[in-house]
Scaffold this motif. Structure first.
Motif, PDB file in Angstrom:
ATOM      1  N   GLN A 374       0.827  -1.202   0.000  1.00  0.00           N
ATOM      2  CA  GLN A 374       0.000   0.000   0.000  1.00  0.00           C
ATOM      3  C   GLN A 374       0.867   1.259   0.000  1.00  0.00           C
ATOM      4  O   GLN A 374       0.626   2.196  -0.774  1.00  0.00           O
ATOM      5  CB  GLN A 374      -0.937   0.001   1.211  1.00  0.00           C
ATOM      6  N   GLU A 375       1.882   1.285   0.845  1.00  0.00           N
ATOM      7  CA  GLU A 375       2.763   2.449   0.918  1.00  0.00           C
ATOM      8  C   GLU A 375       3.550   2.627  -0.383  1.00  0.00           C
ATOM      9  O   GLU A 375       3.686   3.740  -0.897  1.00  0.00           O
ATOM     10  CB  GLU A 375       3.740   2.302   2.092  1.00  0.00           C
ATOM     11  N   ARG A 378       1.089   3.705  -3.193  1.00  0.00           N
ATOM     12  CA  ARG A 378       0.612   5.075  -2.986  1.00  0.00           C
ATOM     13  C   ARG A 378       1.721   6.075  -3.312  1.00  0.00           C
ATOM     14  O   ARG A 378       1.485   7.100  -3.963  1.00  0.00           O
ATOM     15  CB  ARG A 378       0.157   5.255  -1.537  1.00  0.00           C
ATOM     16  N   GLU A 382       1.677   9.084  -6.104  1.00  0.00           N
ATOM     17  CA  GLU A 382       1.948  10.480  -5.745  1.00  0.00           C
ATOM     18  C   GLU A 382       3.119  11.048  -6.530  1.00  0.00           C
ATOM     19  O   GLU A 382       3.125  12.230  -6.885  1.00  0.00           O
ATOM     20  CB  GLU A 382       2.219  10.573  -4.243  1.00  0.00           C
ATOM     21  N   GLY A 392      -7.022  -0.317  -4.031  1.00  0.00           N
ATOM     22  CA  GLY A 392      -7.237   0.633  -2.946  1.00  0.00           C
ATOM     23  C   GLY A 392      -6.071   1.537  -2.629  1.00  0.00           C
ATOM     24  O   GLY A 392      -6.189   2.387  -1.744  1.00  0.00           O
ATOM     25  N   ASP A 395      -6.817   5.262  -2.823  1.00  0.00           N
ATOM     26  CA  ASP A 395      -7.891   5.797  -1.989  1.00  0.00           C
ATOM     27  C   ASP A 395      -7.325   6.865  -1.056  1.00  0.00           C
ATOM     28  O   ASP A 395      -6.332   6.639  -0.359  1.00  0.00           O
ATOM     29  CB  ASP A 395      -8.540   4.681  -1.161  1.00  0.00           C
ATOM     30  N   GLY A 396      -7.959   8.012  -1.033  1.00  0.00           N
ATOM     31  CA  GLY A 396      -7.500   9.085  -0.162  1.00  0.00           C
ATOM     32  C   GLY A 396      -6.385   9.926  -0.745  1.00  0.00           C
ATOM     33  O   GLY A 396      -6.020  10.947  -0.161  1.00  0.00           O
ATOM     34  N   VAL A 397      -5.838   9.514  -1.885  1.00  0.00           N
ATOM     35  CA  VAL A 397      -4.799  10.305  -2.539  1.00  0.00           C
ATOM     36  C   VAL A 397      -5.477  11.374  -3.385  1.00  0.00           C
ATOM     37  O   VAL A 397      -6.395  11.091  -4.147  1.00  0.00           O
ATOM     38  CB  VAL A 397      -3.896   9.430  -3.431  1.00  0.00           C
ATOM     39  N   GLU A 398      -5.024  12.611  -3.244  1.00  0.00           N
ATOM     40  CA  GLU A 398      -5.586  13.701  -4.032  1.00  0.00           C
ATOM     41  C   GLU A 398      -5.021  13.613  -5.450  1.00  0.00           C
ATOM     42  O   GLU A 398      -3.859  13.947  -5.690  1.00  0.00           O
ATOM     43  CB  GLU A 398      -5.258  15.053  -3.412  1.00  0.00           C
ATOM     44  N   THR A 404      -8.407  11.658 -12.002  1.00  0.00           N
ATOM     45  CA  THR A 404      -9.665  11.396 -11.304  1.00  0.00           C
ATOM     46  C   THR A 404     -10.759  11.020 -12.300  1.00  0.00           C
ATOM     47  O   THR A 404     -11.531  10.081 -12.079  1.00  0.00           O
ATOM     48  CB  THR A 404     -10.107  12.640 -10.504  1.00  0.00           C
TER      49      THR A 404
END
Length: 473
Positions: A374-375, A378, A382, A392, A395-398, A404
């Motif tokens: 996950q790390e 993600r 980023e 997942g 999830d929560g990443v802008e 998007t």
């Protein structure tokens, strides 16, 4: 993708490898006791434990090559390698960023001295099918069957989106780990569409009607990456599969005679070739590369451009303020299509490999396990603004607006997600092969029937070449 020099042909590669005694079979080992590299060569040993399920030697060097292209290498140096060093503080990482992977590494593969982990990407990619057929890649089964980084009760393979493992399978084993999840489709400027009151089309009839309106507004409806005609293969095959079903693509991948002449494929080719005949393509597109065509699109000279979800990142420095990049799936050719209007092509890409003759292959597998955490996933998103195959992880990443939009398109598609494998399995069939014929079709220099005949000839060439390993799905 630029064709690799003839020196990298299968026969020459094999001859060179045999001459040096470098050719060995990749293998996988059990996740218990001592772990050794593929081919039975005990180049590294490590004790497999609950905390170290892949038996990584904790004090060895891990030699890494990252393709320094569109994604750069900061995701490796700033995310994954610090994670590896934190877990194995006595290990040394030998990091290399390279633009031309084949130029840097093909002689090392032949000599039997490859690095431990390679991001085999870019125009200088070493053909993956070639490496597999020449027994140069390590079987990744142990990686996917290992406990995931985040939950020891869940295997790595079960943390990934459907199709992620299969995208790297050749024959009956996975040899390539694909990290990025690319969503393919058409892209437009939502701000421009809102200003004119234009609605994105869901059928080809609606597309052609809209193209007429766009042209009247003084804007070219379409552009594409002219000298890289594979970009137009993507909507062509996607629309064909929407019309005729995913088995259309399976037949093409399996090199079935007549697959390129399927009525759904021909209808899709006719639709796209018709854009040129109707004057719906930006003047000069045929001679443009991806930078020029996408640049013209960013400047508002064209309304639609086909591409993958890396487009937003690739255009970031030239996209003007107020340009809201948005994604849409290719339109249906018929209301009686076999698949939904929301159907998209989404494919795991950006290939990573562990060479069979690596000195520290278990370290290479562990590095992949870190990337697929996950790390790790993600951090990748980023750093490079790309979705990943890890469920997942975004999830929560802008995310940027365009990404998007692509993610929303993928979610709307549900299970109606397409993929095809022939460009990975048979590089020369794709390029110059199929791509050259599509380029001629889109330029209006050949008919659809001539395009079909050309594509069929490319498939036949591979099908009848006994030196090429064949794959099916």
């Amino acid at each position: 993708m630029t064709k690799i020099s003839s020196e990298w042909s299968r026969r020459n590669f094999l001859r060179g490898a045999l001459a040096t005694g470098a050719l060995v079979l990749p293998g996988s080992t059990v996740l218990a006791g001592c772990a050794t590299s593929g081919g039975g060569q005990e180049q590294t040993e490590g004790e497999a434990t609950d905390d170290n399920p892949l038996g990584v030697p904790t004090d060895s060097t891990l030699e890494i090559y990252i393709f320094n292209g569109g994604f750069g290498d900061a995701y490796a140096t700033d995310v994954h390698q610090p994670m590896f060093k934190k877990k194995y503080p006595n290990a040394k990482i030998d990091h290399n960023a390279e633009v031309d992977i084949a130029g840097a590494l093909q002689s090392r593969f032949v000599a039997g001295n490859p690095p431990d982990f390679v991001n085999d990407s870019g125009d200088g990619q070493i053909p993956l099918g070639q490496l597999v057929s020449d027994k140069q890649l390590y079987d990744l089964t142990d990686l996917y069957d290992a406990p995931s980084w985040d939950d020891p009760n869940v295997k790595v393979r079960d943390t990934l989106v459907p199709g992620a493992v299969e995208s790297g399978v050749f024959g009956d084993a996975p040899y390539v780990m694909h990290m990025a999840l690319t969503v393919y489709g058409l892209w437009y400027n939502k701000t421009l569409f809102d200003e004119h009151g234009w609605t994105t089309p869901t059928t080809w009839d609606e597309m052609t009607a809209l193209c007429g309106e766009i042209k009247k507004a003084g804007i070219a409806p379409w552009t594409y990456q002219g000298v890289h005609a594979r970009y137009m293969n993507w909507p062509l095959l996607t629309m064909a599969a929407k019309l005729g079903g995913p088995e259309v693509l399976t037949a093409i991948d399996n090199l079935e005679p007549g697959a390129w002449g399927h009525e759904a494929v021909k209808e899709s080719a006719n639709a796209l070739a018709g854009l040129q005949k109707s004057g719906f393509i930006l003047d000069g597109t045929v001679g443009m590369d991806h930078i020029q065509a996408q640049g013209a699109w960013s400047e508002g000279k064209a309304a639609f451009v086909p591409c993958g979800s890396w487009l937003e990142s690739e255009q970031a420095d030239v996209t003007p303020e107020g340009f809201e990049i948005a994604f849409m799936p290719e339109p249906l050719l018929s209301q009686d299509s076999a698949m939904s209007a929301e159907t998209v092509r989404a494919q795991a890409g950006e290939p990573y490999i562990v060479p069979a003759q690596a000195k520290n292959p278990r370290g290479g597998l562990e590095y992949m396990r870190i990337m697929l955490s996950q790390e790790g996933a993600r951090g990748f998103t980023e750093k490079v603004s790309s979705l990943t195959v890890v469920k997942g992880a975004a999830d929560g990443v802008e995310l940027p607006r365009g990404l998007t939009s692509a993610q929303q398109g993928l979610q709307a598609a549900g299970d109606d997600v397409l993929t095809w494998m022939y460009p990975t399995w048979y590089k020369d069939m794709e390029n110059p092969g199929i791509n050259s014929h599509t380029g001629e079709l889109m330029a209006g220099r050949i008919s659809v029937d001539e395009w079909v005949a050309g594509c069929e000839a490319e498939a036949k060439k591979v099908r009848e070449d006994d030196s090429i390993t064949k794959y099916t799905r």
